[in-house]
Design an enzyme around this catalytic site. Structure first.
Site, PDB file in Angstrom:
ATOM      1  N   ASP A 185      66.252 102.186  67.690  1.00  0.00           N
ATOM      2  CA  ASP A 185      65.520 101.383  66.695  1.00  0.00           C
ATOM      3  C   ASP A 185      66.439 100.257  66.234  1.00  0.00           C
ATOM      4  OD1 ASP A 185      62.859 102.316  64.779  1.00  0.00           O
ATOM      5  OD2 ASP A 185      64.117 100.651  64.065  1.00  0.00           O
ATOM      6  N   LYS A 225      67.974 103.262  59.201  1.00  0.00           N
ATOM      7  CA  LYS A 225      67.098 104.362  59.622  1.00  0.00           C
ATOM      8  C   LYS A 225      67.795 105.228  60.681  1.00  0.00           C
ATOM      9  CE  LYS A 225      62.251 104.492  60.945  1.00  0.00           C
ATOM     10  NZ  LYS A 225      61.231 103.566  61.420  1.00  0.00           N
ATOM     11  N   THR A 251      49.615 101.561  70.348  1.00  0.00           N
ATOM     12  CA  THR A 251      48.186 101.277  70.543  1.00  0.00           C
ATOM     13  C   THR A 251      48.013  99.778  70.768  1.00  0.00           C
ATOM     14  OG1 THR A 251      47.603 103.130  69.150  1.00  0.00           O
ATOM     15  CG2 THR A 251      45.919 101.422  69.429  1.00  0.00           C
ATOM     16  N   PHE A 267      47.629 110.612  70.181  1.00  0.00           N
ATOM     17  CA  PHE A 267      46.490 111.051  69.351  1.00  0.00           C
ATOM     18  C   PHE A 267      46.994 111.908  68.192  1.00  0.00           C
ATOM     19  CE2 PHE A 267      45.111 110.430  73.743  1.00  0.00           C
ATOM     20  CZ  PHE A 267      44.131 109.463  73.568  1.00  0.00           C
ATOM     21  N   ASN A 318      39.516 106.724  68.282  1.00  0.00           N
ATOM     22  CA  ASN A 318      39.592 106.449  66.842  1.00  0.00           C
ATOM     23  C   ASN A 318      38.287 105.848  66.319  1.00  0.00           C
ATOM     24  OD1 ASN A 318      42.075 107.526  66.467  1.00  0.00           O
ATOM     25  ND2 ASN A 318      43.158 105.605  66.135  1.00  0.00           N
ATOM     26  N   PHE A 348      35.409 115.923  61.149  1.00  0.00           N
ATOM     27  CA  PHE A 348      35.239 114.534  60.716  1.00  0.00           C
ATOM     28  C   PHE A 348      33.857 114.266  60.142  1.00  0.00           C
ATOM     29  CE2 PHE A 348      39.108 112.123  61.467  1.00  0.00           C
ATOM     30  CZ  PHE A 348      39.878 113.178  61.897  1.00  0.00           C
ATOM     31  N   GLY A 400      41.060 105.878  55.540  1.00  0.00           N
ATOM     32  CA  GLY A 400      42.142 104.915  55.313  1.00  0.00           C
ATOM     33  C   GLY A 400      43.237 105.180  56.325  1.00  0.00           C
ATOM     34  N   CYS A 448      45.822 103.808  60.910  1.00  0.00           N
ATOM     35  CA  CYS A 448      45.229 103.809  62.255  1.00  0.00           C
ATOM     36  C   CYS A 448      43.757 103.407  62.285  1.00  0.00           C
ATOM     37  CB  CYS A 448      45.394 105.185  62.880  1.00  0.00           C
ATOM     38  SG  CYS A 448      47.109 105.702  62.891  1.00  0.00           S
TER      39      CYS A 448
HETATM   40  C1  UGA Z   1      44.143 109.198  63.273  1.00  0.00           C
HETATM   41  C2  UGA Z   1      43.561 110.069  64.406  1.00  0.00           C
HETATM   42  O1  UGA Z   1      42.959 111.249  63.859  1.00  0.00           O
HETATM   43  C3  UGA Z   1      44.662 110.469  65.389  1.00  0.00           C
HETATM   44  O2  UGA Z   1      44.090 111.185  66.480  1.00  0.00           O
HETATM   45  C4  UGA Z   1      45.319 109.181  65.910  1.00  0.00           C
HETATM   46  O3  UGA Z   1      46.382 109.475  66.791  1.00  0.00           O
HETATM   47  C5  UGA Z   1      45.872 108.395  64.746  1.00  0.00           C
HETATM   48  O4  UGA Z   1      44.798 108.077  63.855  1.00  0.00           O
HETATM   49  C6  UGA Z   1      46.492 107.146  65.313  1.00  0.00           C
HETATM   50  O5  UGA Z   1      45.780 106.309  65.850  1.00  0.00           O
HETATM   51  O6  UGA Z   1      47.743 107.060  65.341  1.00  0.00           O
HETATM   52  P1  UGA Z   1      45.455 109.711  61.000  1.00  0.00           P
HETATM   53  O7  UGA Z   1      45.290 108.267  60.675  1.00  0.00           O
HETATM   54  O8  UGA Z   1      46.786 110.345  60.824  1.00  0.00           O
HETATM   55  O9  UGA Z   1      45.055 110.001  62.535  1.00  0.00           O
HETATM   56  O10 UGA Z   1      44.464 110.508  60.059  1.00  0.00           O
HETATM   57  P2  UGA Z   1      43.071 111.311  60.165  1.00  0.00           P
HETATM   58  O11 UGA Z   1      43.341 112.728  59.900  1.00  0.00           O
HETATM   59  O12 UGA Z   1      42.335 110.993  61.382  1.00  0.00           O
HETATM   60  O13 UGA Z   1      42.311 110.714  58.898  1.00  0.00           O
HETATM   61  C7  UGA Z   1      42.010 109.318  58.796  1.00  0.00           C
HETATM   62  C8  UGA Z   1      41.249 109.033  57.544  1.00  0.00           C
HETATM   63  O14 UGA Z   1      39.921 109.546  57.628  1.00  0.00           O
HETATM   64  C9  UGA Z   1      41.838 109.629  56.271  1.00  0.00           C
HETATM   65  O15 UGA Z   1      41.777 108.682  55.234  1.00  0.00           O
HETATM   66  C10 UGA Z   1      40.931 110.808  55.976  1.00  0.00           C
HETATM   67  O16 UGA Z   1      40.916 111.134  54.605  1.00  0.00           O
HETATM   68  C11 UGA Z   1      39.601 110.278  56.457  1.00  0.00           C
HETATM   69  N1  UGA Z   1      38.639 111.335  56.815  1.00  0.00           N
HETATM   70  C12 UGA Z   1      38.915 112.196  57.838  1.00  0.00           C
HETATM   71  C13 UGA Z   1      37.442 111.431  56.135  1.00  0.00           C
HETATM   72  O17 UGA Z   1      37.153 110.635  55.211  1.00  0.00           O
HETATM   73  N2  UGA Z   1      36.540 112.408  56.496  1.00  0.00           N
HETATM   74  C14 UGA Z   1      36.788 113.275  57.494  1.00  0.00           C
HETATM   75  O18 UGA Z   1      35.919 114.130  57.768  1.00  0.00           O
HETATM   76  C15 UGA Z   1      38.006 113.166  58.185  1.00  0.00           C
END
Ligand code: UGA
Length: 438
Positions: free
Chosen positions: A26, A31, A117, A154, A210, A251, A259, A262
């Site tokens: 990095d 870091k 990505t 992912f 996503n 989901f 939020g 990603c």
């Molecule tokens: C997401 C994807 O789930 C991963 O597979 C992917 O690798 C990652 O983006 C990425 O592109 O790097 P992440 O952003 O860590 O992962 O979080 P998630 O668990 O997917 O949640 C995303 C948002 O959706 C959060 O704000 C969560 O509160 C919201 N959410 C999730 C909902 O509002 N409802 C749901 O049922 C699920």
């Protein structure tokens, strides 16, 4: 592994724990120094322990000096950030800078594997840049020995290390079968389906995954808004449809929308990619619109019911964009806290992990409480915006006594099953049928 953000670091530690020899690189010297001491600079369950183990076994080293480690590398993996520009387009500056540098330094046959990505077509551009800079460095005879593989990630923040070890699938895209097999072998002890495909398909799989998950969330949020009007309960609707294995239960949690670093970025980037190819991806535009509107609806309802918040004490529980992370990027908690503050609330906030990050972005006038109950003490209203498990474990009788008014707006339906109304609270969730019109 170039880039030690949550993807690069988790993946680097992960490959080392599978028995590979990994060097994490990095440009951020501070870091790297912390990582070298075994300190993970962000909150990610399980990662700290795994890092310690691979360091003790001598499988992982950290450096700012790519030159010192690249000559031994069979695979050069890139996991640098591709943040959104104001247009929604992914900013590839860091990625291309790394490609140029790799090209200047590479002096042997190697596979470049891109985890970042990136828009469809970018991997080919990365390969072209690596080869161009090899050419410029006088090593044109080696350029045909350099191949590129797209290996999208992912990982979910908060369970990233576990996701690395137990993925639903591994996607490997390349024009070159040998290079693809080399990258596949890295994952040798991971049991998961392999999707061996082309560069373009691998790049699109990442965005499609996503975007589909974001679509599920916006869909259930629209159902929630309707449920509120017709007097239905979105949690039961989600359960009722989720048992259909063609739909699935995941989901489908309604709330203030998605939020994080990603979904907002990748959904906008895919919309932008579509536009750039002359295609109007109508569904995606609606997914984004619904997600933005969700925070608006929640905030507006709260304001209407409370008759404004000027001069009133408002407590916010949850600033991270979701539970089990300290990440506040595109967080509903932060945005709603800022809006409450702007509306004149006397604001007090609490989050189990994200307070340090939140202090960088919230006004100095916002108070940070040491515990959830402390935050709510003396408050006119409590607003829940992240589904941290500890919020369900507080003593609700103590909470009720300590609040000025026992009133809760829950943007995640996180406390919806606790029957808080029976405990004397005025409770509002999202899509629980509370706003039914006659
Ligand atoms: C997401 C994807 O789930 C991963 O597979 C992917 O690798 C990652 O983006 C990425 O592109 O790097 P992440 O952003 O860590 O992962 O979080 P998630 O668990 O997917 O949640 C995303 C948002 O959706 C959060 O704000 C969560 O509160 C919201 N959410 C999730 C909902 O509002 N409802 C749901 O049922 C699920």
């Amino acid at each position: 592994m170039i880039g030690t953000g949550y993807v690069g670091l988790t993946t680097g530690v992960g490959f080392a724990s599978l028995g590979n020899q990994v060097a994490c690189v990095d440009i951020d010297a501070g870091k790297i120094a912390r990582l070298d001491r075994g300190e993970v600079p962000f909150y990610e369950p399980g990662l700290q322990e795994a890092l310690k183990q691979v360091q003790e076994r001598g499988r992982l080293l950290f450096t700012t000096d790519l030159k010192s480690v690249i000559s031994d590398a069979e695979i050069v993996m890139i996991a640098v950030g591709t943040p959104p520009k104001s247009t929604g387009e992914a900013d590839l500056t860091a990625l291309f800078a790394v490609a140029d540098q790799v090209g200047q330094l590479l002096d042997h046959e190697a596979v470049i594997a891109v985890k970042s990505t990136v828009p469809v077509g970018t991997n080919r551009r990365v390969l072209a840049r690596v080869r161009e800079s090899m050419f410029a460095a006088g090593r044109d005879e080696l350029t045909s020995l350099i191949h590129i593989v797209s290996i999208p990630e992912f990982l979910r923040e908060g369970s990233a290390f576990e996701d690395f070890l137990k993925p639903d699938r591994i996607v490997i895209g390349s024009d070159d079968q040998v290079a693809a097999q080399t990258v596949e072998r890295l994952h040798k002890n991971i049991v998961a389906p392999r999707v061996m495909t082309t560069l373009e398909s691998a790049e699109l799989i990442k965005y499609a995954a996503n975007a589909f998950l974001a679509t599920k969330i916006s869909f259930i949020n629209e159902i929630a808004n309707l449920a509120d009007r017709v007097g239905a309960d979105v949690r039961h609707v989600a359960e009722g449809i989720g048992h259909d294995h063609r739909i699935g239960p995941h989901f489908l949690k309604a709330g203030v929308g998605y939020g994080g670093s990603c979904f907002p970025k990748d959904v906008s980037a895919l919309e932008q990619i579509s536009g750039a190819h002359g295609y109007s991806f109508k569904l995606l535009s609606a997914v984004i619109e619904v997600n933005n509107r969700q925070r608006e609806i929640f905030f507006k309802r709260m304001m209407e019911e409370l008759g404004g918040v000027k001069g009133r004490r408002v407590a916010v529980w949850g600033l991270a964009f979701k539970a089990h992370t300290d990440d506040i990027r595109e967080s509903a908690g932060i945005e709603i806290a800022q809006r409450l503050h702007a509306a004149g609330a006397d604001l007090v906030v609490y989050d189990p992990q994200a307070m340090d990050n939140a202090k960088q972005v919230l006004s100095d006038h916002v108070e940070f409480a040491p515990t959830a109950v402390d935050a709510a003490t003396g408050a006119d209203v409590l607003v829940v915006l992240t589904e941290w498990p500890e919020f369900r474990e507080v003593s609700f009788s103590t909470l009720k006594e300590s609040m000025l008014e026992p009133r809760i707006f829950d943007g995640r339906n996180h406390l919806a099953d606790l029957n808080l109304e029976n405990h004397g609270f005025q409770y509002r969730g999202v899509g629980l049928g509370s706003y039914a019109s006659a």
